[in-house]
Design an enzyme around this catalytic site. Structure first.
Site, short mmCIF file in Angstrom:
data_model
loop_
_atom_site.label_atom_id
_atom_site.label_comp_id
_atom_site.label_asym_id
_atom_site.label_seq_id
_atom_site.Cartn_x
_atom_site.Cartn_y
_atom_site.Cartn_z
CG ASN A 148 10.28 -6.35 -1.48
OD1 ASN A 148 9.86 -6.49 -0.33
ND2 ASN A 148 10.70 -7.39 -2.21
NE ARG A 149 8.75 2.00 -0.64
CZ ARG A 149 9.50 2.98 -0.16
NH1 ARG A 149 9.75 3.03 1.12
NH2 ARG A 149 9.99 3.90 -0.96
#
Length: 402
Positions: free
Chosen positions: A202-203
């Protein structure tokens, strides 16, 4: 809080304008005290317009109020950015030849100096001795950053970024309301192996979790930071446990939480993992269909912690990054999650529009376990972190009812 922002005469004075804005946006009253040389770089109208306060560098102005004494006496915090080699020398020797050095000599508030100068000046024995003298007296002197300086040269001597200075300064006046407490913070984003080189991730940069760890330490806590692939440096003074996957994070958090007063799950933990990750790289094969990746759910670490309570009276706080959709708003999704997870607090943050993952700012709503709104916070991730700890401390201070 009343903050004095001193500005000495270096090219980095322009960055102090951004620092002033950050302090004002955090709700503090700021009086700017520049040196005469600083006004050659940024003029008085700029400082007065942004601070809403009169600006002078001369001890012979505002004499009826005895400003050269009163400003230092009334300050809750003094920050000097940039602090040039000349300013450090005058402060170390106790000179009072302008309003800023007089303020430094008078004040009994915490003082933070953020040096900025050429590398040769910073490394000169005179400057080294002056910094040592100031630190021995209890003055907080930041180390300068390393990077591009005035002209074409680079090296140590660059002024730290305004948000870093603000965070360091405000840490000096935070309440010590977590003293004697052990808190566990998770940060960053887990990565679930897909094959030998790829992963599902994920970011998350880990900025919010790192801010939570740093502010908890500043408020007196012993901090264990369970860190999953941070893209920012972990703060000094905390115990760091590096992890990779959701299972590794779960195990590390449960071990650390056995004697923790509070656990704050700020990490972005994967909801799914590849069921059967390949031990070699999955390659494209001409004419063949792309492979199908079977997924399995990971353990809900937050819900498990909320249910198990590894220590009596332990406060469990979760984070939920949400986006609105056809089924509900960010808040509605967060409220449903709060009721489902069972944590004492759930911090809901909208993702996008320059907020959330990978940014310096955040916008959150803190919910109680029943989904009702406790409070909101918007601003730097340090500001949000303080709001989370304020809410957590309030729960820790409540009498424990088994």
């Amino acid at each position: 809080m009343r903050v004095v922002l001193g500005v000495s005469g270096g090219i980095a004075a322009y960055k102090a304008v951004l620092l002033l804005r950050l302090l004002r946006e955090a709700g503090h009253e700021v009086r700017v005290v520049p040196t005469r040389a600083a006004l050659e770089f940024v003029g008085r109208p700029t400082w007065e317009a942004l601070s809403g306060q009169p600006v002078t560098s001369d001890v012979f102005e505002d004499v009826d109020r005895v400003a050269h004494v009163a400003i230092g006496q009334e300050a809750d915090l003094v920050v000097v950015a940039p602090a040039t080699a000349d300013l450090l020398a005058r402060a170390a020797t106790g000179q009072t030849d302008d309003l800023l050095t007089a303020t430094l000599l008078v004040t009994r508030a915490p003082v933070l100096l953020a040096p900025a100068m050429h590398t040769e000046m910073w490394e000169h024995p005179a400057t080294v001795a002056n910094v040592a003298t100031l630190r021995a007296r209890g003055v907080h002197v930041l180390d300068p950053a390393s990077g591009r300086l005035t002209g074409t040269d680079s090296g140590p001597g660059r002024l730290p970024e305004p948000d870093e200075i603000a965070a360091a300064a405000l840490a000096l006046v935070r309440p010590r309301d977590l003293a004697g407490r052990h808190v566990v913070v998770s940060a960053g984003g887990t990565r679930e192996p897909l094959d030998a080189v790829r992963f599902l991730g994920n970011r998350s940069s880990g900025r919010q979790g790192v801010a939570l760890a740093a502010t908890a330490a500043a408020r007196g806590a012993r901090v264990t930071l369970v860190a999953a692939h941070l893209s920012v440096a972990a703060p000094a003074g905390v115990d760091v446990v590096p992890v990779g996957t959701a299972d590794e994070l779960r195990e590390a958090v449960r071990v650390a939480a056995k004697d923790a007063d509070a656990v704050v799950m700020a990490a972005a933990v994967a909801d799914f993992r590849p069921l059967d990750p390949a031990t070699v790289k999955i390659k494209k094969r001409p004419g063949a269909a792309p492979p199908t990746i079977a997924l399995a759910e990971t353990v809900d670490v937050l819900a498990e912690l909320a249910s198990d309570r590894l220590r009596a009276g332990q406060v469990v706080v979760g984070f939920a990054a949400e986006t609105g959709d056809a089924e509900g708003s960010v808040l509605e999704h967060g409220q449903a999650k709060a009721r489902r997870k069972g944590a004492d607090l759930l911090v809901v943050n909208a993702v996008g529009d320059g907020l959330g993952f990978g940014t310096r700012d955040n916008d959150v709503t803190i919910l109680r376990a029943d989904g009702s709104v406790l409070t909101t916070a918007r601003g730097s991730k340090e500001t949000v972190a303080d709001a989370v700890w304020d809410a957590t401390v309030a729960l820790l201070d409540e009498p424990f009812q088994p």
